[in-house]
Design a protein around this motif. Sequence first.
Motif, PDB file in Angstrom:
ATOM      1  N   GLN A 117     -13.196 -18.942  -9.214  1.00  0.00           N
ATOM      2  CA  GLN A 117     -13.342 -17.945  -8.149  1.00  0.00           C
ATOM      3  C   GLN A 117     -14.560 -18.201  -7.273  1.00  0.00           C
ATOM      4  O   GLN A 117     -14.564 -17.823  -6.093  1.00  0.00           O
ATOM      5  CB  GLN A 117     -13.398 -16.540  -8.742  1.00  0.00           C
ATOM      6  N   LEU A 160     -10.991 -20.563 -15.661  1.00  0.00           N
ATOM      7  CA  LEU A 160     -10.300 -19.281 -15.750  1.00  0.00           C
ATOM      8  C   LEU A 160     -11.275 -18.174 -15.365  1.00  0.00           C
ATOM      9  O   LEU A 160     -12.203 -17.865 -16.112  1.00  0.00           O
ATOM     10  CB  LEU A 160      -9.775 -19.045 -17.161  1.00  0.00           C
ATOM     11  N   PRO A 161     -11.115 -17.549 -14.193  1.00  0.00           N
ATOM     12  CA  PRO A 161     -11.985 -16.429 -13.815  1.00  0.00           C
ATOM     13  C   PRO A 161     -11.754 -15.237 -14.737  1.00  0.00           C
ATOM     14  O   PRO A 161     -10.617 -14.867 -15.026  1.00  0.00           O
ATOM     15  CB  PRO A 161     -11.552 -16.116 -12.383  1.00  0.00           C
ATOM     16  N   GLN A 162     -12.853 -14.650 -15.186  1.00  0.00           N
ATOM     17  CA  GLN A 162     -12.785 -13.430 -15.995  1.00  0.00           C
ATOM     18  C   GLN A 162     -13.996 -12.582 -15.638  1.00  0.00           C
ATOM     19  O   GLN A 162     -15.123 -12.914 -16.003  1.00  0.00           O
ATOM     20  CB  GLN A 162     -12.766 -13.762 -17.486  1.00  0.00           C
ATOM     21  N   GLY A 163     -13.768 -11.488 -14.893  1.00  0.00           N
ATOM     22  CA  GLY A 163     -14.892 -10.739 -14.367  1.00  0.00           C
ATOM     23  C   GLY A 163     -15.668 -11.605 -13.397  1.00  0.00           C
ATOM     24  O   GLY A 163     -15.096 -12.217 -12.493  1.00  0.00           O
ATOM     25  N   ASN A 166     -16.695 -17.784 -14.738  1.00  0.00           N
ATOM     26  CA  ASN A 166     -15.713 -18.849 -14.642  1.00  0.00           C
ATOM     27  C   ASN A 166     -15.715 -19.559 -15.991  1.00  0.00           C
ATOM     28  O   ASN A 166     -16.613 -20.354 -16.292  1.00  0.00           O
ATOM     29  CB  ASN A 166     -16.071 -19.831 -13.527  1.00  0.00           C
ATOM     30  N   LEU A 167     -14.731 -19.256 -16.814  1.00  0.00           N
ATOM     31  CA  LEU A 167     -14.671 -19.824 -18.153  1.00  0.00           C
ATOM     32  C   LEU A 167     -14.006 -21.195 -18.128  1.00  0.00           C
ATOM     33  O   LEU A 167     -13.105 -21.447 -17.323  1.00  0.00           O
ATOM     34  CB  LEU A 167     -13.904 -18.887 -19.082  1.00  0.00           C
ATOM     35  N   TYR A 178     -10.178 -21.037 -24.121  1.00  0.00           N
ATOM     36  CA  TYR A 178     -11.226 -21.014 -23.111  1.00  0.00           C
ATOM     37  C   TYR A 178     -12.533 -20.596 -23.768  1.00  0.00           C
ATOM     38  O   TYR A 178     -12.559 -19.993 -24.850  1.00  0.00           O
ATOM     39  CB  TYR A 178     -10.883 -20.070 -21.959  1.00  0.00           C
ATOM     40  N   ALA A 209      -5.439 -16.882 -11.979  1.00  0.00           N
ATOM     41  CA  ALA A 209      -6.387 -15.769 -12.003  1.00  0.00           C
ATOM     42  C   ALA A 209      -5.704 -14.436 -11.728  1.00  0.00           C
ATOM     43  O   ALA A 209      -6.143 -13.398 -12.227  1.00  0.00           O
ATOM     44  CB  ALA A 209      -7.496 -16.006 -10.981  1.00  0.00           C
ATOM     45  N   GLY A 212      -4.098 -13.582 -14.976  1.00  0.00           N
ATOM     46  CA  GLY A 212      -4.988 -13.767 -16.110  1.00  0.00           C
ATOM     47  C   GLY A 212      -4.386 -14.609 -17.211  1.00  0.00           C
ATOM     48  O   GLY A 212      -4.454 -14.278 -18.392  1.00  0.00           O
ATOM     49  N   ARG A 213      -3.815 -15.751 -16.846  1.00  0.00           N
ATOM     50  CA  ARG A 213      -3.133 -16.575 -17.843  1.00  0.00           C
ATOM     51  C   ARG A 213      -3.468 -18.048 -17.644  1.00  0.00           C
ATOM     52  O   ARG A 213      -3.904 -18.476 -16.573  1.00  0.00           O
ATOM     53  CB  ARG A 213      -1.618 -16.384 -17.732  1.00  0.00           C
ATOM     54  N   GLN A 230      -1.582 -15.723 -22.367  1.00  0.00           N
ATOM     55  CA  GLN A 230      -1.862 -14.529 -21.573  1.00  0.00           C
ATOM     56  C   GLN A 230      -2.308 -13.431 -22.514  1.00  0.00           C
ATOM     57  O   GLN A 230      -1.609 -13.099 -23.476  1.00  0.00           O
ATOM     58  CB  GLN A 230      -0.625 -14.087 -20.793  1.00  0.00           C
TER      59      GLN A 230
END
Length: 331
Positions: A117, A160-163, A166-167, A178, A209, A212-213, A230
Amino acid sequence: MRKLYPLLLLALSACTGSQEPPLPALLAAGGQDEVRFYRASDLQRNAADPVASWPTPDLQDLAYSPAFQRLYLLFPDRVEAYDASGFTEASAPKGTPSVQSLPGGVDCTGGYLRLGQHTLLLHCPGPAAAQAFLWSLDGSGSLEEADLTGLDPAARLALLPQGSLNLLAYLTGSSLGYRPAQDPQGTPSLERPLSPPLDAAPFDLRADAVKGRLLGLGSLNLEARLYTLQGEALASQKVLGDFFGTPRLALDPVAGLAVYGRGFQVLEPRASSVLEAYTDFAAGAVGQDGHLYLASGSLLYVYDLVPSPPQRVAILSLGLAPKALAFLPVE
Protein backbone atom coordinates in the motif's frame (compact mmCIF):
# COMPACT_ATOMS: atom_id res chain seq x y z
CA MET A 1 -10.34 11.96 -10.91
CA ARG A 2 -8.36 8.70 -10.69
CA LYS A 3 -9.34 8.30 -7.05
CA LEU A 4 -12.90 7.85 -8.25
CA TYR A 5 -12.08 4.81 -10.41
CA PRO A 6 -12.62 2.16 -7.70
CA LEU A 7 -16.11 3.55 -7.01
CA LEU A 8 -16.81 3.73 -10.72
CA LEU A 9 -15.73 0.15 -11.23
CA LEU A 10 -17.97 -1.08 -8.45
CA ALA A 11 -20.89 0.56 -10.18
CA LEU A 12 -19.88 -0.93 -13.52
CA SER A 13 -19.45 -4.43 -12.13
CA ALA A 14 -23.21 -4.96 -12.27
CA CYS A 15 -23.33 -4.15 -15.98
CA THR A 16 -23.12 -6.61 -18.85
CA GLY A 17 -21.03 -6.24 -21.97
CA SER A 18 -18.11 -3.88 -22.57
CA GLN A 19 -18.08 -0.59 -20.70
CA GLU A 20 -18.88 2.56 -22.67
CA PRO A 21 -17.25 4.95 -22.83
CA PRO A 22 -13.91 3.08 -22.35
CA LEU A 23 -11.84 3.89 -19.28
CA PRO A 24 -8.97 6.17 -20.41
CA ALA A 25 -5.85 4.07 -19.95
CA LEU A 26 -2.53 2.93 -21.35
CA LEU A 27 -1.09 -0.57 -21.40
CA ALA A 28 2.67 -0.68 -20.78
CA ALA A 29 4.38 -3.67 -22.42
CA GLY A 30 7.97 -4.33 -21.41
CA GLY A 31 10.27 -6.67 -23.32
CA GLN A 32 13.27 -6.90 -25.65
CA ASP A 33 14.98 -3.92 -24.01
CA GLU A 34 12.12 -1.46 -24.39
CA VAL A 35 8.78 -0.45 -22.94
CA ARG A 36 5.98 0.49 -25.31
CA PHE A 37 2.79 2.25 -24.30
CA TYR A 38 -0.48 1.52 -26.07
CA ARG A 39 -3.87 3.16 -25.75
CA ALA A 40 -6.05 0.46 -24.16
CA SER A 41 -9.09 1.41 -26.22
CA ASP A 42 -7.01 1.01 -29.41
CA LEU A 43 -5.95 -2.49 -28.40
CA GLN A 44 -9.57 -3.42 -27.84
CA ARG A 45 -10.27 -2.29 -31.42
CA ASN A 46 -7.38 -4.39 -32.79
CA ALA A 47 -5.03 -1.41 -33.35
CA ALA A 48 -1.46 -1.58 -32.05
CA ASP A 49 0.26 1.74 -32.70
CA PRO A 50 2.23 2.73 -29.57
CA VAL A 51 1.90 6.27 -28.28
CA ALA A 52 5.42 6.13 -26.81
CA SER A 53 8.44 3.84 -26.63
CA TRP A 54 11.24 3.94 -24.05
CA PRO A 55 14.61 2.17 -24.44
CA THR A 56 15.11 0.00 -21.34
CA PRO A 57 18.12 -2.33 -21.79
CA ASP A 58 18.04 -5.36 -19.45
CA LEU A 59 14.55 -4.63 -18.13
CA GLN A 60 13.41 -7.40 -15.75
CA ASP A 61 9.94 -6.31 -14.63
CA LEU A 62 7.61 -3.34 -14.36
CA ALA A 63 4.73 -2.34 -12.08
CA TYR A 64 2.36 0.61 -11.73
CA SER A 65 0.87 2.15 -8.59
CA PRO A 66 -2.45 3.95 -9.27
CA ALA A 67 -2.39 5.49 -5.77
CA PHE A 68 1.04 7.08 -6.28
CA GLN A 69 0.77 7.45 -10.09
CA ARG A 70 4.24 6.01 -10.55
CA LEU A 71 5.66 3.44 -12.94
CA TYR A 72 8.47 1.26 -11.58
CA LEU A 73 11.08 -0.46 -13.73
CA LEU A 74 13.41 -3.17 -12.39
CA PHE A 75 16.87 -3.78 -13.81
CA PRO A 76 19.62 -6.19 -12.68
CA ASP A 77 21.40 -3.44 -10.73
CA ARG A 78 18.72 -0.85 -9.88
CA VAL A 79 15.07 0.17 -9.70
CA GLU A 80 13.64 3.32 -11.29
CA ALA A 81 10.41 5.19 -10.45
CA TYR A 82 8.77 7.46 -13.04
CA ASP A 83 6.11 10.07 -12.38
CA ALA A 84 3.13 9.08 -14.55
CA SER A 85 0.77 11.83 -13.39
CA GLY A 86 1.24 13.62 -16.71
CA PHE A 87 0.49 10.60 -18.89
CA THR A 88 -2.48 10.81 -21.25
CA GLU A 89 -3.98 8.46 -23.82
CA ALA A 90 -1.76 10.15 -26.40
CA SER A 91 1.46 10.65 -24.45
CA ALA A 92 3.78 8.93 -21.96
CA PRO A 93 6.71 11.34 -21.40
CA LYS A 94 9.64 9.59 -19.77
CA GLY A 95 10.89 12.38 -17.53
CA THR A 96 13.67 11.97 -14.99
CA PRO A 97 13.25 9.00 -12.68
CA SER A 98 14.04 8.48 -9.05
CA VAL A 99 16.75 5.80 -9.07
CA GLN A 100 17.89 3.43 -6.36
CA SER A 101 20.91 1.26 -7.05
CA LEU A 102 21.04 -2.22 -5.57
CA PRO A 103 23.83 -2.98 -3.11
CA GLY A 104 27.11 -4.11 -4.60
CA GLY A 105 27.15 -7.78 -5.46
CA VAL A 106 23.36 -8.06 -5.81
CA ASP A 107 22.21 -9.25 -9.21
CA CYS A 108 18.45 -8.95 -9.76
CA THR A 109 18.39 -10.77 -13.08
CA GLY A 110 15.20 -12.80 -13.06
CA GLY A 111 13.76 -10.62 -10.30
CA TYR A 112 10.28 -9.15 -10.00
CA LEU A 113 8.30 -6.36 -8.34
CA ARG A 114 5.29 -6.46 -6.02
CA LEU A 115 3.29 -3.50 -4.72
CA GLY A 116 2.14 -2.91 -1.14
CA GLN A 117 0.00 0.00 0.00
CA HIS A 118 2.94 2.36 0.43
CA THR A 119 5.93 0.10 -0.24
CA LEU A 120 7.50 -1.57 -3.26
CA LEU A 121 9.05 -5.03 -2.93
CA LEU A 122 11.98 -6.06 -5.12
CA HIS A 123 12.67 -9.79 -5.01
CA CYS A 124 16.02 -10.88 -6.46
CA PRO A 125 16.21 -14.70 -6.50
CA GLY A 126 19.93 -14.55 -7.37
CA PRO A 127 22.19 -17.43 -8.38
CA ALA A 128 23.62 -17.80 -4.86
CA ALA A 129 21.12 -16.52 -2.30
CA ALA A 130 17.77 -14.80 -2.65
CA GLN A 131 17.47 -11.23 -1.42
CA ALA A 132 14.56 -8.81 -1.22
CA PHE A 133 14.40 -5.06 -0.75
CA LEU A 134 11.75 -2.51 0.22
CA TRP A 135 11.39 0.98 -1.23
CA SER A 136 8.84 3.70 -0.58
CA LEU A 137 6.30 3.99 -3.40
CA ASP A 138 6.75 7.77 -3.46
CA GLY A 139 10.34 7.23 -4.59
CA SER A 140 11.88 8.72 -1.45
CA GLY A 141 14.39 7.21 0.93
CA SER A 142 16.77 4.33 0.40
CA LEU A 143 16.31 0.63 -0.15
CA GLU A 144 15.88 -1.44 2.99
CA GLU A 145 16.62 -5.15 2.97
CA ALA A 146 13.84 -7.56 3.95
CA ASP A 147 14.78 -10.37 6.33
CA LEU A 148 14.31 -13.71 4.57
CA THR A 149 15.68 -15.79 7.44
CA GLY A 150 14.22 -19.27 7.42
CA LEU A 151 12.59 -18.99 4.00
CA ASP A 152 13.40 -21.36 1.17
CA PRO A 153 15.44 -19.47 -1.48
CA ALA A 154 12.86 -20.64 -4.04
CA ALA A 155 9.99 -18.93 -2.18
CA ARG A 156 7.73 -16.49 -4.00
CA LEU A 157 7.13 -13.20 -2.19
CA ALA A 158 4.54 -10.41 -2.07
CA LEU A 159 3.41 -7.62 0.27
CA LEU A 160 0.14 -8.01 2.17
CA PRO A 161 -1.24 -4.70 3.55
CA GLN A 162 -2.73 -5.05 7.02
CA GLY A 163 -3.68 -1.81 8.73
CA SER A 164 -0.70 0.50 8.33
CA LEU A 165 1.70 -2.45 7.87
CA ASN A 166 3.07 -4.08 4.75
CA LEU A 167 3.64 -7.69 5.75
CA LEU A 168 6.01 -9.97 3.87
CA ALA A 169 3.89 -12.74 2.35
CA TYR A 170 5.56 -15.95 1.19
CA LEU A 171 4.77 -19.18 -0.60
CA THR A 172 7.26 -22.01 -0.22
CA GLY A 173 7.02 -25.64 -1.19
CA SER A 174 5.56 -26.45 2.20
CA SER A 175 3.75 -23.36 3.52
CA LEU A 176 1.84 -20.16 2.77
CA GLY A 177 1.93 -17.28 5.22
CA TYR A 178 3.05 -13.80 6.17
CA ARG A 179 5.15 -11.99 8.79
CA PRO A 180 6.76 -8.56 9.37
CA ALA A 181 9.22 -7.88 6.56
CA GLN A 182 12.16 -7.10 8.85
CA ASP A 183 11.25 -9.15 11.92
CA PRO A 184 10.72 -12.84 11.11
CA GLN A 185 9.67 -13.63 14.70
CA GLY A 186 7.39 -10.60 15.05
CA THR A 187 3.65 -10.19 14.86
CA PRO A 188 1.21 -10.16 13.18
CA SER A 189 2.16 -13.41 11.49
CA LEU A 190 0.40 -16.50 10.22
CA GLU A 191 1.58 -19.63 8.47
CA ARG A 192 -0.40 -22.53 7.09
CA PRO A 193 1.28 -25.77 5.96
CA LEU A 194 0.63 -27.16 2.50
CA SER A 195 -0.31 -30.77 3.00
CA PRO A 196 0.91 -32.50 0.97
CA PRO A 197 3.78 -30.16 -0.03
CA LEU A 198 4.30 -28.95 -3.58
CA ASP A 199 6.11 -31.08 -6.15
CA ALA A 200 8.44 -28.25 -7.15
CA ALA A 201 9.27 -24.60 -6.53
CA PRO A 202 6.16 -22.40 -6.33
CA PHE A 203 5.11 -20.51 -9.43
CA ASP A 204 3.57 -17.23 -8.26
CA LEU A 205 2.13 -15.28 -5.32
CA ARG A 206 -0.18 -12.27 -5.27
CA ALA A 207 -1.69 -10.31 -2.39
CA ASP A 208 -5.25 -9.03 -2.70
CA ALA A 209 -5.53 -6.11 -0.29
CA VAL A 210 -9.23 -5.52 -1.05
CA LYS A 211 -10.27 -9.00 0.13
CA GLY A 212 -7.38 -9.47 2.56
CA ARG A 213 -6.17 -12.69 0.99
CA LEU A 214 -3.09 -14.34 -0.46
CA LEU A 215 -3.23 -16.17 -3.77
CA GLY A 216 -0.45 -18.63 -4.58
CA LEU A 217 0.23 -21.01 -7.47
CA GLY A 218 2.06 -24.31 -7.21
CA SER A 219 2.30 -27.80 -8.63
CA LEU A 220 0.88 -30.82 -6.80
CA ASN A 221 0.72 -34.29 -8.32
CA LEU A 222 1.58 -32.70 -11.67
CA GLU A 223 -1.45 -30.42 -11.42
CA ALA A 224 -1.42 -26.63 -11.15
CA ARG A 225 -3.23 -25.58 -7.98
CA LEU A 226 -4.34 -22.21 -6.63
CA TYR A 227 -3.92 -21.79 -2.86
CA THR A 228 -5.99 -19.10 -1.14
CA LEU A 229 -5.25 -17.92 2.40
CA GLN A 230 -8.02 -15.67 3.71
CA GLY A 231 -8.34 -14.99 7.41
CA GLU A 232 -6.96 -18.17 8.94
CA ALA A 233 -8.48 -20.53 6.35
CA LEU A 234 -6.42 -22.14 3.59
CA ALA A 235 -8.18 -23.52 0.52
CA SER A 236 -6.94 -24.93 -2.78
CA GLN A 237 -8.32 -25.77 -6.19
CA LYS A 238 -7.05 -27.24 -9.45
CA VAL A 239 -6.57 -24.72 -12.25
CA LEU A 240 -5.60 -24.78 -15.94
CA GLY A 241 -6.34 -28.50 -16.43
CA ASP A 242 -3.21 -30.18 -17.80
CA PHE A 243 -0.52 -27.52 -17.55
CA PHE A 244 2.95 -26.97 -18.92
CA GLY A 245 5.57 -24.35 -18.16
CA THR A 246 5.24 -21.84 -15.35
CA PRO A 247 1.71 -20.56 -14.69
CA ARG A 248 1.23 -17.03 -13.38
CA LEU A 249 -1.59 -14.95 -11.89
CA ALA A 250 -3.10 -11.74 -13.25
CA LEU A 251 -5.12 -9.77 -10.69
CA ASP A 252 -7.07 -6.57 -10.34
CA PRO A 253 -8.86 -6.65 -6.94
CA VAL A 254 -12.06 -5.22 -8.44
CA ALA A 255 -12.04 -6.22 -12.10
CA GLY A 256 -10.96 -9.85 -11.95
CA LEU A 257 -8.51 -12.72 -11.46
CA ALA A 258 -7.02 -15.07 -14.05
CA VAL A 259 -4.32 -17.73 -14.23
CA TYR A 260 -2.31 -18.14 -17.42
CA GLY A 261 0.51 -20.25 -18.82
CA ARG A 262 -0.38 -22.87 -21.41
CA GLY A 263 -3.81 -21.43 -22.01
CA PHE A 264 -5.63 -19.34 -19.42
CA GLN A 265 -8.57 -19.59 -17.05
CA VAL A 266 -10.61 -16.74 -15.62
CA LEU A 267 -11.47 -17.29 -11.96
CA GLU A 268 -13.21 -13.98 -11.17
CA PRO A 269 -15.61 -12.22 -11.64
CA ARG A 270 -17.06 -15.47 -13.07
CA ALA A 271 -15.17 -18.74 -13.45
CA SER A 272 -14.50 -20.00 -16.96
CA SER A 273 -13.16 -23.17 -18.49
CA VAL A 274 -9.59 -23.25 -19.82
CA LEU A 275 -9.34 -21.10 -22.96
CA GLU A 276 -6.65 -20.93 -25.69
CA ALA A 277 -5.44 -24.29 -24.31
CA TYR A 278 -2.56 -24.65 -26.80
CA THR A 279 -1.18 -21.12 -26.56
CA ASP A 280 1.75 -20.27 -24.27
CA PHE A 281 1.30 -16.94 -22.51
CA ALA A 282 4.34 -15.21 -20.98
CA ALA A 283 2.76 -12.06 -19.50
CA GLY A 284 -0.67 -10.94 -18.42
CA ALA A 285 -2.58 -8.13 -16.76
CA VAL A 286 -6.18 -7.56 -15.71
CA GLY A 287 -7.15 -3.96 -16.40
CA GLN A 288 -9.45 -1.80 -14.33
CA ASP A 289 -11.48 -1.58 -17.54
CA GLY A 290 -12.60 -5.19 -17.09
CA HIS A 291 -10.33 -6.57 -19.83
CA LEU A 292 -7.66 -9.26 -19.66
CA TYR A 293 -4.48 -8.64 -21.65
CA LEU A 294 -2.27 -11.66 -22.42
CA ALA A 295 1.02 -11.77 -24.36
CA SER A 296 2.20 -14.78 -26.35
CA GLY A 297 5.41 -14.00 -28.17
CA SER A 298 4.71 -10.79 -30.09
CA LEU A 299 0.94 -11.39 -30.08
CA LEU A 300 -1.41 -9.71 -27.63
CA TYR A 301 -4.79 -11.27 -26.86
CA VAL A 302 -7.49 -9.03 -25.38
CA TYR A 303 -10.53 -10.48 -23.62
CA ASP A 304 -13.60 -8.74 -22.22
CA LEU A 305 -14.22 -10.22 -18.75
CA VAL A 306 -17.78 -8.95 -18.40
CA PRO A 307 -19.47 -11.61 -20.58
CA SER A 308 -19.50 -15.20 -19.37
CA PRO A 309 -17.53 -16.92 -20.77
CA PRO A 310 -15.02 -14.11 -21.50
CA GLN A 311 -15.16 -12.78 -25.03
CA ARG A 312 -12.04 -12.26 -27.13
CA VAL A 313 -12.24 -8.80 -28.69
CA ALA A 314 -8.81 -8.58 -30.34
CA ILE A 315 -5.61 -10.42 -31.23
CA LEU A 316 -2.82 -8.27 -32.62
CA SER A 317 0.94 -8.12 -33.16
CA LEU A 318 2.92 -5.69 -31.00
CA GLY A 319 6.27 -6.05 -32.74
CA LEU A 320 7.94 -7.06 -29.47
CA ALA A 321 7.57 -9.99 -27.09
CA PRO A 322 6.52 -8.61 -23.68
CA LYS A 323 7.75 -10.22 -20.48
CA ALA A 324 5.66 -7.86 -18.32
CA LEU A 325 2.44 -5.86 -18.72
CA ALA A 326 0.97 -3.05 -16.61
CA PHE A 327 -2.35 -1.22 -16.89
CA LEU A 328 -2.18 2.57 -16.33
CA PRO A 329 -5.38 4.63 -15.93
CA VAL A 330 -4.80 8.17 -17.21
CA GLU A 331 -6.62 11.48 -17.28
